[in-house]
Design a protein around this motif. Structure first.
Motif, PDB file in Angstrom:
ATOM      1  N   LYS A  49       0.830  -1.208   0.000  1.00 20.65           N
ATOM      2  CA  LYS A  49       0.000   0.000   0.000  1.00 20.65           C
ATOM      3  C   LYS A  49       0.865   1.260   0.000  1.00 20.65           C
ATOM      4  CE  LYS A  49      -4.039   2.124   1.979  1.00 20.65           C
ATOM      5  NZ  LYS A  49      -5.022   1.995   0.944  1.00 20.65           N
ATOM      6  N   ASP A  50       1.935   1.243   0.791  1.00 22.28           N
ATOM      7  CA  ASP A  50       2.820   2.403   0.854  1.00 22.28           C
ATOM      8  C   ASP A  50       3.474   2.684  -0.495  1.00 22.28           C
ATOM      9  OD1 ASP A  50       2.245   2.844   3.495  1.00 22.28           O
ATOM     10  OD2 ASP A  50       4.179   2.175   4.264  1.00 22.28           O
ATOM     11  N   VAL A  51       4.023   1.659  -1.139  1.00 24.20           N
ATOM     12  CA  VAL A  51       4.773   1.910  -2.379  1.00 24.20           C
ATOM     13  C   VAL A  51       3.883   1.969  -3.610  1.00 24.20           C
ATOM     14  CG1 VAL A  51       6.913   0.961  -1.450  1.00 24.20           C
ATOM     15  CG2 VAL A  51       5.407  -0.519  -2.779  1.00 24.20           C
ATOM     16  N   ALA A  52       2.699   1.397  -3.547  1.00 26.25           N
ATOM     17  CA  ALA A  52       1.827   1.399  -4.725  1.00 26.25           C
ATOM     18  C   ALA A  52       0.854   2.570  -4.726  1.00 26.25           C
ATOM     19  CB  ALA A  52       1.042   0.087  -4.801  1.00 26.25           C
ATOM     20  N   GLU A  53       0.514   3.093  -3.566  1.00 23.32           N
ATOM     21  CA  GLU A  53      -0.465   4.177  -3.500  1.00 23.32           C
ATOM     22  C   GLU A  53       0.106   5.454  -2.888  1.00 23.32           C
ATOM     23  OE1 GLU A  53      -4.066   2.869  -1.638  1.00 23.32           O
ATOM     24  OE2 GLU A  53      -4.123   1.019  -2.805  1.00 23.32           O
ATOM     25  N   ARG A  54       0.634   5.359  -1.689  1.00 20.96           N
ATOM     26  CA  ARG A  54       1.085   6.566  -0.982  1.00 20.96           C
ATOM     27  C   ARG A  54       2.313   7.195  -1.631  1.00 20.96           C
ATOM     28  NH1 ARG A  54      -0.100   3.273   4.046  1.00 20.96           N
ATOM     29  NH2 ARG A  54      -2.182   3.990   4.610  1.00 20.96           N
ATOM     30  N   LEU A  55       3.232   6.372  -2.089  1.00 17.15           N
ATOM     31  CA  LEU A  55       4.474   6.889  -2.653  1.00 17.15           C
ATOM     32  C   LEU A  55       4.225   7.722  -3.904  1.00 17.15           C
ATOM     33  CD1 LEU A  55       7.505   6.966  -2.248  1.00 17.15           C
ATOM     34  CD2 LEU A  55       7.694   4.880  -3.607  1.00 17.15           C
ATOM     35  N   ARG A  56       3.194   7.410  -4.638  1.00 18.28           N
ATOM     36  CA  ARG A  56       2.844   8.169  -5.848  1.00 18.28           C
ATOM     37  C   ARG A  56       2.618   9.645  -5.515  1.00 18.28           C
ATOM     38  NH1 ARG A  56      -2.212   6.061  -9.016  1.00 18.28           N
ATOM     39  NH2 ARG A  56      -0.759   4.366  -9.350  1.00 18.28           N
ATOM     40  N   HIS A  57       2.040   9.930  -4.364  1.00 22.80           N
ATOM     41  CA  HIS A  57       1.751  11.304  -3.964  1.00 22.80           C
ATOM     42  C   HIS A  57       2.944  11.989  -3.301  1.00 22.80           C
ATOM     43  CE1 HIS A  57      -2.365  10.480  -5.017  1.00 22.80           C
ATOM     44  NE2 HIS A  57      -2.367   9.444  -4.206  1.00 22.80           N
ATOM     45  N   VAL A  58       3.894  11.181  -2.822  1.00 24.60           N
ATOM     46  CA  VAL A  58       5.052  11.719  -2.113  1.00 24.60           C
ATOM     47  C   VAL A  58       6.192  12.037  -3.076  1.00 24.60           C
ATOM     48  CG1 VAL A  58       6.788  11.213  -0.346  1.00 24.60           C
ATOM     49  CG2 VAL A  58       4.428  10.484  -0.008  1.00 24.60           C
ATOM     50  N   ASP A  59       6.543  11.051  -3.935  1.00 23.39           N
ATOM     51  CA  ASP A  59       7.693  11.206  -4.832  1.00 23.39           C
ATOM     52  C   ASP A  59       7.448  10.386  -6.095  1.00 23.39           C
ATOM     53  OD1 ASP A  59      10.163  11.193  -6.116  1.00 23.39           O
ATOM     54  OD2 ASP A  59      11.318  10.902  -4.277  1.00 23.39           O
ATOM     55  N   MET A  60       6.995  11.043  -7.145  1.00 24.32           N
ATOM     56  CA  MET A  60       6.623  10.344  -8.382  1.00 24.32           C
ATOM     57  C   MET A  60       7.827   9.645  -9.020  1.00 24.32           C
ATOM     58  SD  MET A  60       4.355   9.292 -10.408  1.00 24.32           S
ATOM     59  CE  MET A  60       2.826  10.149 -10.397  1.00 24.32           C
ATOM     60  N   GLY A  61       9.001  10.246  -8.978  1.00 23.36           N
ATOM     61  CA  GLY A  61      10.192   9.630  -9.565  1.00 23.36           C
ATOM     62  C   GLY A  61      10.550   8.328  -8.875  1.00 23.36           C
ATOM     63  N   LEU A  62      10.559   8.355  -7.558  1.00 21.29           N
ATOM     64  CA  LEU A  62      10.851   7.151  -6.780  1.00 21.29           C
ATOM     65  C   LEU A  62       9.770   6.104  -6.999  1.00 21.29           C
ATOM     66  CD1 LEU A  62      12.642   5.707  -4.735  1.00 21.29           C
ATOM     67  CD2 LEU A  62      11.378   6.884  -2.911  1.00 21.29           C
ATOM     68  N   TYR A  63       8.529   6.538  -7.081  1.00 23.83           N
ATOM     69  CA  TYR A  63       7.412   5.621  -7.334  1.00 23.83           C
ATOM     70  C   TYR A  63       7.637   4.846  -8.632  1.00 23.83           C
ATOM     71  CZ  TYR A  63       2.848   4.164  -9.092  1.00 23.83           C
ATOM     72  OH  TYR A  63       1.820   3.435  -9.637  1.00 23.83           O
ATOM     73  N   LYS A  64       8.076   5.539  -9.685  1.00 22.21           N
ATOM     74  CA  LYS A  64       8.310   4.872 -10.973  1.00 22.21           C
ATOM     75  C   LYS A  64       9.462   3.881 -10.886  1.00 22.21           C
ATOM     76  CE  LYS A  64       6.352   8.540 -13.801  1.00 22.21           C
ATOM     77  NZ  LYS A  64       6.598   9.624 -14.752  1.00 22.21           N
ATOM     78  N   GLU A  65      10.517   4.238 -10.135  1.00 20.29           N
ATOM     79  CA  GLU A  65      11.636   3.318  -9.958  1.00 20.29           C
ATOM     80  C   GLU A  65      11.202   2.064  -9.202  1.00 20.29           C
ATOM     81  OE1 GLU A  65      15.491   4.968  -8.739  1.00 20.29           O
ATOM     82  OE2 GLU A  65      14.557   6.949  -9.000  1.00 20.29           O
ATOM     83  N   VAL A  66      10.426   2.252  -8.149  1.00 25.54           N
ATOM     84  CA  VAL A  66       9.931   1.114  -7.363  1.00 25.54           C
ATOM     85  C   VAL A  66       9.039   0.233  -8.222  1.00 25.54           C
ATOM     86  CG1 VAL A  66       8.425   0.453  -5.434  1.00 25.54           C
ATOM     87  CG2 VAL A  66      10.107   2.270  -5.140  1.00 25.54           C
ATOM     88  N   ARG A  67       8.176   0.851  -8.992  1.00 28.21           N
ATOM     89  CA  ARG A  67       7.279   0.097  -9.873  1.00 28.21           C
ATOM     90  C   ARG A  67       8.080  -0.783 -10.831  1.00 28.21           C
ATOM     91  NH1 ARG A  67       3.777   3.798 -13.478  1.00 28.21           N
ATOM     92  NH2 ARG A  67       5.764   3.865 -14.525  1.00 28.21           N
ATOM     93  N   ASP A  68       9.187  -0.265 -11.373  1.00 28.92           N
ATOM     94  CA  ASP A  68      10.025  -1.047 -12.283  1.00 28.92           C
ATOM     95  C   ASP A  68      10.673  -2.231 -11.569  1.00 28.92           C
ATOM     96  OD1 ASP A  68       9.366   0.731 -14.295  1.00 28.92           O
ATOM     97  OD2 ASP A  68      11.256   1.857 -14.146  1.00 28.92           O
ATOM     98  N   VAL A  69      11.190  -2.003 -10.358  1.00 27.66           N
ATOM     99  CA  VAL A  69      11.810  -3.092  -9.590  1.00 27.66           C
ATOM    100  C   VAL A  69      10.774  -4.164  -9.277  1.00 27.66           C
ATOM    101  CG1 VAL A  69      12.880  -3.708  -7.382  1.00 27.66           C
ATOM    102  CG2 VAL A  69      13.622  -1.654  -8.595  1.00 27.66           C
ATOM    103  N   LEU A  70       9.595  -3.750  -8.850  1.00 27.90           N
ATOM    104  CA  LEU A  70       8.559  -4.728  -8.500  1.00 27.90           C
ATOM    105  C   LEU A  70       8.060  -5.482  -9.735  1.00 27.90           C
ATOM    106  CD1 LEU A  70       6.539  -2.851  -5.744  1.00 27.90           C
ATOM    107  CD2 LEU A  70       8.377  -4.519  -5.483  1.00 27.90           C
ATOM    108  N   ALA A  71       8.081  -4.847 -10.895  1.00 26.83           N
ATOM    109  CA  ALA A  71       7.685  -5.535 -12.131  1.00 26.83           C
ATOM    110  C   ALA A  71       8.686  -6.640 -12.460  1.00 26.83           C
ATOM    111  CB  ALA A  71       7.585  -4.538 -13.283  1.00 26.83           C
ATOM    112  N   VAL A  72       9.961  -6.374 -12.270  1.00 24.04           N
ATOM    113  CA  VAL A  72      10.984  -7.401 -12.495  1.00 24.04           C
ATOM    114  C   VAL A  72      10.796  -8.537 -11.504  1.00 24.04           C
ATOM    115  CG1 VAL A  72      13.461  -7.880 -12.350  1.00 24.04           C
ATOM    116  CG2 VAL A  72      12.658  -5.825 -13.519  1.00 24.04           C
ATOM    117  N   ASN A  73      10.571  -8.194 -10.232  1.00 28.64           N
ATOM    118  CA  ASN A  73      10.351  -9.224  -9.213  1.00 28.64           C
ATOM    119  C   ASN A  73       9.145 -10.091  -9.557  1.00 28.64           C
ATOM    120  OD1 ASN A  73      12.502  -8.320  -7.715  1.00 28.64           O
ATOM    121  ND2 ASN A  73      11.259  -7.134  -6.304  1.00 28.64           N
TER     122      ASN A  73
END
Length: 85
Positions: free
Chosen positions: A39-63
């Motif tokens: 919930k933190d990285v998929a929803e809340r992080l989008r509103h906090v830091d969009m750049g970091l959110y996109k990086e996390v999304r890429d890592v989680l997609a690989v995982n």
């Protein structure tokens, strides 16, 4: 003092990106549930830091793409261990 959920989301995101960590590993490291991490990285992080959110999304997609391989390897180890007994 308790940290804010936005701070926690940012810390989780940074940890996941720096370590190429899975949600499960991040949850264990920070002592929270997998649901909280997600919930933190998929929803809340989008509103906090969009750049970091996109990086996390890429890592989680690989995982996610590799998940079936890791599961298969775990099953293989399980049955190799049983056959040795």
């Amino acid at each position: 003092m308790k940290q804010s959920v936005d701070d926690r989301a940012a810390m989780l995101g940074e940890y996941i990106v720096q370590n190429k960590a899975t949600v499960r590993r991040a949850a264990k490291q920070f002592g929270v549930s997998k649901s909280t991490v997600h919930k933190d990285v998929a929803e809340r992080l989008r509103h906090v830091d969009m750049g970091l959110y996109k990086e996390v999304r890429d890592v989680l997609a690989v995982n996610k793409a590799q998940r079936h391989i890791r599961g298969g390897m775990a099953t293989k180890r399980k049955y190799e261990h049983k056959s040795r007994k």
